[in-house]
Design a protein around this motif. Sequence first.
Motif, short mmCIF file in Angstrom:
data_model
loop_
_atom_site.label_atom_id
_atom_site.label_comp_id
_atom_site.label_asym_id
_atom_site.label_seq_id
_atom_site.Cartn_x
_atom_site.Cartn_y
_atom_site.Cartn_z
N PRO A 144 1.02 -1.41 0.49
CA PRO A 144 0.35 0.17 -0.45
C PRO A 144 0.94 0.70 -0.54
O PRO A 144 2.04 1.39 -0.05
CB PRO A 144 -0.48 -0.10 1.25
N VAL A 145 0.40 1.89 -0.16
CA VAL A 145 0.92 3.80 -0.23
C VAL A 145 0.90 4.31 1.14
O VAL A 145 0.11 3.95 1.62
CB VAL A 145 0.42 4.51 -1.25
N ILE A 146 1.88 4.84 2.07
CA ILE A 146 2.37 5.45 2.31
C ILE A 146 2.53 6.94 2.21
O ILE A 146 3.76 7.28 1.61
CB ILE A 146 3.36 4.81 3.50
N VAL A 147 1.52 8.22 2.94
CA VAL A 147 1.86 9.13 2.37
C VAL A 147 2.83 10.10 3.19
O VAL A 147 2.10 9.73 4.96
CB VAL A 147 0.64 9.89 3.10
N THR A 148 4.06 10.59 3.18
CA THR A 148 4.80 11.17 4.42
C THR A 148 5.12 12.33 4.31
O THR A 148 4.42 12.97 3.03
CB THR A 148 5.79 10.18 4.90
N GLY A 149 5.39 13.22 5.58
CA GLY A 149 5.69 14.65 5.10
C GLY A 149 7.26 14.43 3.85
O GLY A 149 7.69 13.28 3.85
N TYR A 150 7.75 15.96 4.06
CA TYR A 150 8.80 16.21 3.39
C TYR A 150 9.31 16.40 4.45
O TYR A 150 9.37 17.87 5.61
CB TYR A 150 8.53 17.62 2.60
N LYS A 151 11.20 16.53 4.89
CA LYS A 151 12.03 16.68 5.88
C LYS A 151 12.54 17.10 5.25
O LYS A 151 13.34 17.63 3.83
CB LYS A 151 12.56 15.28 6.01
N ALA A 152 13.61 18.34 6.52
CA ALA A 152 14.20 19.36 5.62
C ALA A 152 15.63 19.32 5.88
O ALA A 152 15.56 18.06 6.55
CB ALA A 152 13.74 20.46 6.25
N THR A 153 16.79 18.78 4.86
CA THR A 153 17.84 18.60 5.46
C THR A 153 18.98 20.04 5.54
O THR A 153 18.35 21.14 5.32
CB THR A 153 18.89 17.58 5.02
N ARG A 154 19.89 20.22 6.12
CA ARG A 154 21.19 21.35 5.82
C ARG A 154 20.94 21.52 4.40
O ARG A 154 21.27 23.28 4.30
CB ARG A 154 22.38 20.45 6.25
N ALA A 155 21.27 20.90 3.66
CA ALA A 155 21.90 21.15 2.49
C ALA A 155 20.17 21.38 1.34
O ALA A 155 20.46 22.49 0.43
CB ALA A 155 22.48 20.54 1.64
N ARG A 156 18.77 21.05 2.16
CA ARG A 156 18.03 21.28 1.06
C ARG A 156 16.60 22.04 2.31
O ARG A 156 16.33 21.27 2.84
CB ARG A 156 17.30 20.20 0.73
N LYS A 157 16.38 23.35 1.94
CA LYS A 157 15.46 23.66 2.79
C LYS A 157 13.81 23.36 2.25
O LYS A 157 13.72 23.09 0.87
CB LYS A 157 15.30 25.15 3.10
N LEU A 158 13.36 23.50 3.35
CA LEU A 158 11.78 22.66 2.88
C LEU A 158 10.53 24.21 2.30
O LEU A 158 11.01 25.65 2.04
CB LEU A 158 10.15 22.64 3.74
N THR A 159 10.40 24.01 0.55
CA THR A 159 9.98 25.18 -0.72
C THR A 159 8.71 25.70 0.59
O THR A 159 8.15 24.39 1.62
CB THR A 159 9.90 24.64 -2.02
N PRO A 160 7.76 26.32 0.01
CA PRO A 160 6.55 26.69 0.68
C PRO A 160 5.41 25.30 0.49
O PRO A 160 4.96 25.49 1.02
CB PRO A 160 6.74 28.62 0.05
N GLY A 161 5.69 25.58 -0.97
CA GLY A 161 5.19 24.39 -0.94
C GLY A 161 4.91 22.62 -0.19
O GLY A 161 4.16 22.58 0.19
N ASP A 162 6.16 22.45 -0.31
CA ASP A 162 6.53 21.22 0.89
C ASP A 162 5.84 21.71 2.74
O ASP A 162 5.23 20.91 2.86
CB ASP A 162 7.97 21.43 0.98
N ARG A 163 6.19 22.81 2.82
CA ARG A 163 5.57 23.22 4.11
C ARG A 163 3.85 22.93 4.37
O ARG A 163 3.49 22.75 4.99
CB ARG A 163 6.15 24.73 4.42
N GLU A 164 3.18 23.23 3.51
CA GLU A 164 1.60 23.21 3.19
C GLU A 164 1.85 22.12 3.01
O GLU A 164 0.45 21.57 4.47
CB GLU A 164 1.15 24.21 1.31
N ALA A 165 2.18 21.28 2.15
CA ALA A 165 1.43 19.56 2.35
C ALA A 165 2.28 19.26 4.36
O ALA A 165 0.70 18.90 4.49
CB ALA A 165 2.95 19.38 1.30
N ASN A 166 2.50 19.54 4.42
CA ASN A 166 3.07 19.28 6.34
C ASN A 166 1.62 19.94 6.72
O ASN A 166 1.60 18.50 7.68
CB ASN A 166 4.55 19.84 6.53
N ARG A 167 1.51 21.00 6.51
CA ARG A 167 0.33 21.65 7.46
C ARG A 167 -0.91 20.32 7.14
O ARG A 167 -1.58 20.71 8.25
CB ARG A 167 0.26 23.08 7.02
#
Length: 88
Positions: free
Chosen positions: A16-39
């Motif tokens: 089955p498909v598992i829906v998870t949020g986005y993780k930020a790393t030191r090298a890759r910051k979250l985009t506004p779309g990623d932050r909205e998806a996490n919310r």
Amino acid sequence: MADLGFLGLDDNPDHPVIVTGYKATRARKLTPGDREANRVLAAARAPVEHGFGHLKTWRILTKLRTDPTRATDLLRALLVLTNLEVNR
């Protein structure tokens, strides 16, 4: 839906498909779309998390000895009743 700590499934179509949020790393910051998806994901998970929190507080699940299919139906009914009580 799972939290950011979920590790597991590969890209096998039999799973089955598992829906998870986005993780930020030191090298890759979250985009506004990623932050909205996490919310949005957090808003969808919150009622279920709160419901299980109430069930754990009431210690209903500690002595549950039944078939898992019956337990699923029982937990769904208990979550509905819990949400009705909390919203009252």
